[in-house]
Design a protein around this motif. Structure first.
Motif: not given
Length: 97
Positions: A36-38, A58-60
């Motif tokens: 998970r990251s911005f 954010y995305q998984d």
């Protein structure tokens, strides 16, 4: 969906070449998030001016695809830049009308 669409969680961050390229009027950008990251995915013209923000938030973890729509843009070379956490990568897309 694309035939080569990937399933599961990638082992590392990656940004793939957009497809199709050259494109008109739209192209797909695929990238890989191992966690998970911005994520900020931005498109710039040759002068370095921002023309699109395709993703900002954010995305998984997983394989992601985004469409870059160029209907209202002039022909030419565009750069797309992915920032995901500390990972940064860029690619070059050509819009031919």
């Amino acid at each position: 969906s694309m035939a080569n669409e990937k399933i599961g969680i990638p082992k590392r961050f990656a940004l793939e070449q957009n497809y199709p390229n050259p494109f008109n009027p739209s192209t797909t950008i695929t990238y890989a998030l191992p966690e998970r990251s911005f994520v900020v995915l931005t498109v710039y013209n040759l002068l370095g001016a921002e023309v699109r923000v395709l993703q900002n938030g954010y995305q998984d973890a997983g394989y992601k695809t985004v469409t870059f729509e160029g209907k209202d843009l002039p022909s030419g070379i565009y750069f797309y830049r992915l920032q995901a956490g500390k990972f940064t990568a860029a690619g070059k897309a050509m819009l031919l009308k």
